[in-house]
Design an enzyme around this catalytic site. Structure first.
Site, mmCIF file in Angstrom:
data_model
loop_
_atom_site.group_PDB
_atom_site.id
_atom_site.type_symbol
_atom_site.label_atom_id
_atom_site.label_comp_id
_atom_site.label_asym_id
_atom_site.label_seq_id
_atom_site.Cartn_x
_atom_site.Cartn_y
_atom_site.Cartn_z
ATOM 1 N N ASN A 116 59.801 11.432 -13.684
ATOM 2 C CA ASN A 116 58.696 11.303 -12.732
ATOM 3 C C ASN A 116 58.889 10.078 -11.822
ATOM 4 O O ASN A 116 58.787 10.161 -10.609
ATOM 5 C CB ASN A 116 57.367 11.206 -13.510
ATOM 6 C CG ASN A 116 56.192 10.881 -12.590
ATOM 7 O OD1 ASN A 116 56.192 9.870 -11.880
ATOM 8 N ND2 ASN A 116 55.186 11.726 -12.577
ATOM 9 N N LYS A 136 45.340 -0.995 -22.449
ATOM 10 C CA LYS A 136 45.730 0.050 -21.493
ATOM 11 C C LYS A 136 47.228 0.259 -21.554
ATOM 12 O O LYS A 136 48.000 -0.713 -21.540
ATOM 13 C CB LYS A 136 45.342 -0.374 -20.058
ATOM 14 C CG LYS A 136 45.675 0.658 -19.002
ATOM 15 C CD LYS A 136 44.576 1.691 -18.871
ATOM 16 C CE LYS A 136 44.997 2.936 -18.119
ATOM 17 N NZ LYS A 136 45.693 3.918 -18.950
ATOM 18 N N LYS A 165 51.429 -6.667 -17.098
ATOM 19 C CA LYS A 165 51.388 -5.816 -15.901
ATOM 20 C C LYS A 165 49.959 -5.657 -15.375
ATOM 21 O O LYS A 165 49.704 -5.801 -14.183
ATOM 22 C CB LYS A 165 51.964 -4.439 -16.264
ATOM 23 C CG LYS A 165 52.255 -3.539 -15.092
ATOM 24 C CD LYS A 165 52.693 -2.143 -15.548
ATOM 25 C CE LYS A 165 53.905 -2.170 -16.452
ATOM 26 N NZ LYS A 165 54.395 -0.800 -16.758
ATOM 27 N N LYS A 219 50.192 0.211 -26.018
ATOM 28 C CA LYS A 219 51.226 1.243 -25.815
ATOM 29 C C LYS A 219 51.297 2.104 -27.061
ATOM 30 O O LYS A 219 50.998 1.639 -28.157
ATOM 31 C CB LYS A 219 52.593 0.583 -25.575
ATOM 32 C CG LYS A 219 53.604 1.494 -24.917
ATOM 33 C CD LYS A 219 53.424 1.484 -23.422
ATOM 34 C CE LYS A 219 54.459 2.292 -22.694
ATOM 35 N NZ LYS A 219 54.481 1.943 -21.265
ATOM 36 N N SER A 248 45.880 4.586 -12.536
ATOM 37 C CA SER A 248 45.198 4.909 -13.802
ATOM 38 C C SER A 248 43.850 4.193 -13.856
ATOM 39 O O SER A 248 42.852 4.767 -14.282
ATOM 40 C CB SER A 248 46.037 4.440 -14.998
ATOM 41 O OG SER A 248 46.893 5.454 -15.443
ATOM 42 N N THR A 258 53.377 5.553 -9.382
ATOM 43 C CA THR A 258 54.348 4.528 -9.776
ATOM 44 C C THR A 258 55.423 4.410 -8.698
ATOM 45 O O THR A 258 55.792 3.307 -8.279
ATOM 46 C CB THR A 258 54.974 4.863 -11.151
ATOM 47 O OG1 THR A 258 53.920 5.210 -12.057
ATOM 48 C CG2 THR A 258 55.761 3.694 -11.711
#
Ligand code: GLU
Length: 461
Positions: free
Chosen positions: A263, A79, A103, A115, A400, A219
């Site tokens: 963001n 992820k 994380k 990633k 997510s 986030t």
């Protein structure tokens, strides 16, 4: 930017946390097994290199280089986001994918770490070129992603629209594969394949493509919940209050400087402002503004959009007053005399060069990897707590995961439900990391790594 290699930093963090884990093991056999597992966590399971030929608007072809790194999937599908940036490198993507594994484990999500990145300055591309590049990347990784394999999302310079283009390429490739395998002449329509479950392959999508309520600001909101939890703990610690009534921190007391106004930077600024913190400085890649009276993030964003840059936007109250503040560099922002410093841009913002000049009382890492291990040591000695990225910015990947779950179950949750679940998760995990830092008498990053590693190592056995 210094020459700090993010993957070297990530591995130094792993080594530090491993020392704590090893100290707790008495049996030689278990220690040996622990070492073997940690060795496996020093390299990604898989690196996918992609070469992306793109036809530019003028008819010429440009070739871009991209990566998808699948670090560890012991706890669930890989992820993590996909980043577009000229400074993307394989070592950076490796570090980011490793941090994603940590994380997701800290956030206690049933997911591993991955990633992606493309070496490109997206600002130099037209909308059509960006779409062609994105579709090329989506096609190139279609075979290695899927709801139970690898679930990408947005990261620096990518967003829901970009996820939508990638998802379309993924779905097209599945239709094509089924067509080939079954040798059917009547190809199933895209509609049939546009099922909720295939949409779970990408998160951070637009709502109309199956995205989750609250994902865009998750986030930032998660960062606020983590900060409030840790500030409460710090307050309790410093006042040594042992009573059962929790002393609530007076948010108004705190001034904040935020590096980065994308963001994440914008949303954390907005949530902190709405919660009574005084945001006195923000910056983007071109520089920042310092307004001791405090800015209004929403007005500042409007002003930035109008001007194209932040300098000149000194918005406090309901007006943007050019006389109220001053322009500062990114380096100056990091060294401002504020209570809370929030690096929300890229890696290596706080290094051994500037760590001794940081005046903030607390650092909230909203970027990935903004503090180098050398800087960590300096800040720890100076008793400046660093709330680590793998905890502070885990709100994004948490929502997510909620999006993935909603797609898999073909549900759509209300924003209230999403935000309630996010709050509960962030407070719980921040509490676990705090408790681990007390138990092992260590900094919050090492504590977060210990919490994450315990969960990952268990899943590896
Ligand atoms: N790019 C974000 C991060 O670094 C979100 C990842 C995701 O949602 O998968 O945490």
């Amino acid at each position: 930017m210094t020459g700090n290699n993010p993957f070297t930093s990530a591995m130094a963090q792993l080594t530090k946390a491993t020392t704590i884990l090893e100290q707790r093991v008495t049996s030689t056999e278990i220690r040996e097994r622990l070492k073997q597992k940690i060795e496996q966590l020093r390299q990604p399971k898989r690196i996918i290199n992609v070469t992306l030929p793109v036809v530019m608007d003028d008819g010429t072809q440009q070739i871009f280089q991209g990566y998808r790194v699948q670090f560890n999937n012991a706890r669930g599908p890989y992820k993590g986001g996909i980043r577009y940036h000229p400074n993307v490198s394989l070592d950076e993507v490796k570090a980011l994918s490793f941090w994603m594994a940590m994380k997701c484990a800290v956030a206690d999500l049933p997911m591993g770490g991955g990633k992606g990145g493309v070496i490109v300055d997206p600002k130099s591309l037209s909308e059509k070129e960006l779409e062609r590049l994105t579709r090329a990347y989506g096609k190139a990784i279609a075979d290695v992603v899927g709801p139970d394999k690898d679930v990408p999302a947005p990261d620096v310079n990518t967003n829901g629209v970009i996820m939508g283009w990638m998802l379309e390429e993924f779905i097209k490739s599945k239709v094509h594969t089924v067509h080939k395998v079954k040798n059917v002449t009547n190809v199933k329509t895209l509609q049939t394949f546009n099922s909720s479950q295939l949409r779970a392959t990408f998160t951070g999508k637009r709502i109309e493509d199956g995205g989750s309520e609250g994902r865009e600001e998750a986030t930032g909101l998660g960062g606020l919940y983590v900060l409030q939890t840790i500030l409460d703990k710090l307050e309790l610690q410093s006042s040594k209050v042992k009573s059962s009534s929790k002393s609530q921190v007076q948010n108004k007391q705190f001034t904040v400087a935020i590096q980065g106004f994308g963001n994440v930077g914008y949303n954390i600024a907005k949530f902190l402002y709405e919660s009574g913190f005084r945001v006195v400085a923000v910056s983007d890649s071109k520089g920042g503004i310092y307004v001791p009276d405090g800015i209004n993030p929403e007005l500042t964003l409007e002003c930035k959009k109008k001007n194209g840059y932040l300098a000149g936007c000194y918005c406090s109250g309901s007006v943007c007053d050019l006389k109220k503040g001053k322009q500062i560099s990114n380096a100056e922002l990091l060294e401002l005399p504020v209570d809370i410093l929030v690096p929300s841009a890229l890696e290596n913002a706080i290094t051994k060069e500037n760590a001794s000049k940081i005046k903030a009382k607390v650092v909230l890492e909203m970027a990935n990897g903004p503090t180098t291990p050398e800087a960590d040591i300096i800040l720890y000695k100076r008793r400046i707590p660093v709330i680590p990225d793998i905890l502070s910015n885990s709100g994004g990947v948490s929502v997510s995961a909620f999006e993935w779950e909603q797609n898999l179950k073909n549900e759509h949750w209300s924003k209230t439900k999403v935000n309630e679940k996010l709050k509960a998760k962030m407070e719980k995990q921040a509490g676990s990391v705090w408790d681990a830092s007390m138990t092992y008498k260590t900094d919050l990053r090492t504590a977060a790594f210990v919490v994450a590693l315990e969960r990952i190592l268990k899943a590896m056995s």
